[in-house]
Scaffold this motif. Structure first.
Motif, PDB file in Angstrom:
ATOM      1  N   LEU A 100       0.786  -1.109   0.123  1.00 47.01           N
ATOM      2  CA  LEU A 100       0.005  -0.026   0.007  1.00 47.01           C
ATOM      3  C   LEU A 100       0.667   1.310  -0.192  1.00 47.01           C
ATOM      4  N   ALA A 101       2.073   1.367   0.418  1.00 48.56           N
ATOM      5  CA  ALA A 101       2.966   2.333   0.602  1.00 48.56           C
ATOM      6  C   ALA A 101       3.107   3.143  -0.600  1.00 48.56           C
ATOM      7  N   PRO A 102       3.227   2.390  -1.842  1.00 48.13           N
ATOM      8  CA  PRO A 102       3.619   3.179  -3.060  1.00 48.13           C
ATOM      9  C   PRO A 102       2.289   3.858  -3.338  1.00 48.13           C
ATOM     10  N   LYS A 103       0.919   3.554  -3.272  1.00 46.97           N
ATOM     11  CA  LYS A 103      -0.345   4.304  -3.274  1.00 46.97           C
ATOM     12  C   LYS A 103      -0.476   5.571  -2.937  1.00 46.97           C
ATOM     13  N   MET A 104       0.359   5.657  -1.462  1.00 42.81           N
ATOM     14  CA  MET A 104       0.187   6.855  -1.035  1.00 42.81           C
ATOM     15  C   MET A 104       1.062   8.242  -1.753  1.00 42.81           C
ATOM     16  N   GLN A 105       2.009   7.493  -2.593  1.00 41.60           N
ATOM     17  CA  GLN A 105       2.768   8.543  -3.228  1.00 41.60           C
ATOM     18  C   GLN A 105       1.834   8.734  -4.468  1.00 41.60           C
ATOM     19  N   GLU A 106       0.766   8.313  -4.950  1.00 40.43           N
ATOM     20  CA  GLU A 106       0.252   8.679  -6.216  1.00 40.43           C
ATOM     21  C   GLU A 106      -0.573  10.193  -5.990  1.00 40.43           C
ATOM     22  N   PRO A 107      -0.367  11.023  -6.979  1.00 39.54           N
ATOM     23  CA  PRO A 107      -1.067  11.994  -7.065  1.00 39.54           C
ATOM     24  C   PRO A 107      -2.354  12.153  -6.973  1.00 39.54           C
ATOM     25  N   VAL A 108      -3.130  11.030  -7.639  1.00 41.84           N
ATOM     26  CA  VAL A 108      -4.350  10.730  -7.637  1.00 41.84           C
ATOM     27  C   VAL A 108      -4.934  10.460  -6.259  1.00 41.84           C
ATOM     28  N   TRP A 109      -4.310   9.631  -5.825  1.00 38.82           N
ATOM     29  CA  TRP A 109      -4.816   9.193  -4.169  1.00 38.82           C
ATOM     30  C   TRP A 109      -4.672  10.291  -3.231  1.00 38.82           C
ATOM     31  N   ALA A 144       6.952  12.844  15.134  1.00 39.60           N
ATOM     32  CA  ALA A 144       7.214  14.306  15.847  1.00 39.60           C
ATOM     33  C   ALA A 144       6.737  15.378  15.073  1.00 39.60           C
ATOM     34  N   TRP A 145       6.059  15.014  13.860  1.00 35.32           N
ATOM     35  CA  TRP A 145       5.645  16.251  13.085  1.00 35.32           C
ATOM     36  C   TRP A 145       4.311  16.729  13.013  1.00 35.32           C
ATOM     37  N   LEU A 146       4.324  18.134  13.466  1.00 33.62           N
ATOM     38  CA  LEU A 146       2.959  18.673  13.313  1.00 33.62           C
ATOM     39  C   LEU A 146       2.960  19.942  12.515  1.00 33.62           C
ATOM     40  N   PRO A 147       1.789  20.180  11.769  1.00 37.85           N
ATOM     41  CA  PRO A 147       1.903  21.090  10.791  1.00 37.85           C
ATOM     42  C   PRO A 147       2.275  22.513  11.696  1.00 37.85           C
ATOM     43  N   VAL A 180      -7.789  12.061  -1.303  1.00 34.91           N
ATOM     44  CA  VAL A 180      -7.944  11.817   0.256  1.00 34.91           C
ATOM     45  C   VAL A 180      -8.108  13.636   0.773  1.00 34.91           C
ATOM     46  N   TRP A 181      -6.961  14.304   0.094  1.00 34.03           N
ATOM     47  CA  TRP A 181      -6.968  15.615   0.470  1.00 34.03           C
ATOM     48  C   TRP A 181      -8.307  16.422   0.331  1.00 34.03           C
ATOM     49  N   ALA A 182      -9.005  16.227  -0.901  1.00 34.95           N
ATOM     50  CA  ALA A 182     -10.398  16.690  -1.093  1.00 34.95           C
ATOM     51  C   ALA A 182     -11.433  16.290  -0.146  1.00 34.95           C
ATOM     52  N   ARG A 183     -11.509  14.951   0.180  1.00 37.10           N
ATOM     53  CA  ARG A 183     -12.468  14.438   1.349  1.00 37.10           C
ATOM     54  C   ARG A 183     -12.083  15.249   2.597  1.00 37.10           C
ATOM     55  N   ALA A 184     -10.952  15.271   2.890  1.00 42.10           N
ATOM     56  CA  ALA A 184     -10.347  15.659   4.216  1.00 42.10           C
ATOM     57  C   ALA A 184     -10.989  17.173   4.081  1.00 42.10           C
ATOM     58  N   VAL A 185     -10.653  18.176   3.228  1.00 41.71           N
ATOM     59  CA  VAL A 185     -11.061  19.397   3.396  1.00 41.71           C
ATOM     60  C   VAL A 185     -12.676  19.570   3.321  1.00 41.71           C
ATOM     61  N   GLU A 239      -4.477  21.999  -2.754  1.00 39.53           N
ATOM     62  CA  GLU A 239      -3.735  20.925  -2.461  1.00 39.53           C
ATOM     63  C   GLU A 239      -2.813  20.484  -0.990  1.00 39.53           C
ATOM     64  N   CYS A 240      -2.816  19.633  -0.628  1.00 37.35           N
ATOM     65  CA  CYS A 240      -1.803  19.298   0.531  1.00 37.35           C
ATOM     66  C   CYS A 240      -0.706  19.943   0.470  1.00 37.35           C
ATOM     67  N   PRO A 241      -0.197  20.724   1.424  1.00 37.24           N
ATOM     68  CA  PRO A 241       0.996  21.449   1.488  1.00 37.24           C
ATOM     69  C   PRO A 241       2.183  20.545   2.082  1.00 37.24           C
ATOM     70  N   TRP A 242       1.888  19.482   2.306  1.00 35.40           N
ATOM     71  CA  TRP A 242       2.906  18.541   2.976  1.00 35.40           C
ATOM     72  C   TRP A 242       3.126  17.340   2.538  1.00 35.40           C
ATOM     73  N   SER A 243       4.222  16.886   2.598  1.00 36.59           N
ATOM     74  CA  SER A 243       4.949  15.587   2.066  1.00 36.59           C
ATOM     75  C   SER A 243       4.363  14.391   2.927  1.00 36.59           C
ATOM     76  N   ILE A 244       3.757  13.303   2.524  1.00 35.08           N
ATOM     77  CA  ILE A 244       3.303  12.343   3.337  1.00 35.08           C
ATOM     78  C   ILE A 244       4.479  11.576   3.794  1.00 35.08           C
ATOM     79  N   GLN A 245       5.277  11.278   3.165  1.00 30.12           N
ATOM     80  CA  GLN A 245       6.439  10.559   3.598  1.00 30.12           C
ATOM     81  C   GLN A 245       7.469  11.124   4.638  1.00 30.12           C
TER      82      GLN A 245
END
Length: 69
Positions: free
Chosen positions: A18-27, A64-67, A31-36, A51-57
Motif C-alpha cells: 500500500l505504501a506506493p499508493k500513498m505517493q500517487e498524486p490521484v490518491w 514528531a511532525w506537526l503542521p 484524500v485531501w479533497a475529502r478531508a477538506v 492541495e496538500c502542502p505537506w509531504s506524506i512520507q
C-alpha cells in the motif's frame, strides 16, 4: 493524531504494497479533497488550501511532525 499515525504504520507493516499508493498524486488529491470537505462541513470555514502542502512520507507520517500554524 499520534493514534492515527500508529494505525497507518500498522497497516503499512501488514500490507507494505500500500505504501506506493500513498505517493500517487490521484490518491493524495482524493484524500485531501475529502478531508477538506469534512473540515469545511465541521467548522464552517472555507480557508483550506486546494492541495496538500505537506509531504506524506517526509512530514505527515513522522511521529514528531506537526503542521506549522
Amino acid at each position: 493524531m499520534k493514534a492515527q499515525r500508529k494505525e497507518v504504520h500498522y497497516v503499512l507493516v501488514e500490507s507494505p504494497s500500500l505504501a506506493p499508493k500513498m505517493q500517487e498524486p490521484v490518491w493524495l488529491d482524493t484524500v485531501w479533497a475529502r478531508a477538506v470537505a469534512q473540515a469545511v462541513t465541521e467548522t464552517g470555514l472555507d480557508c483550506f488550501p486546494e492541495e496538500c502542502p505537506w509531504s506524506i512520507q517526509n512530514e505527515v507520517l513522522l511521529s514528531a511532525w506537526l503542521p506549522a500554524e
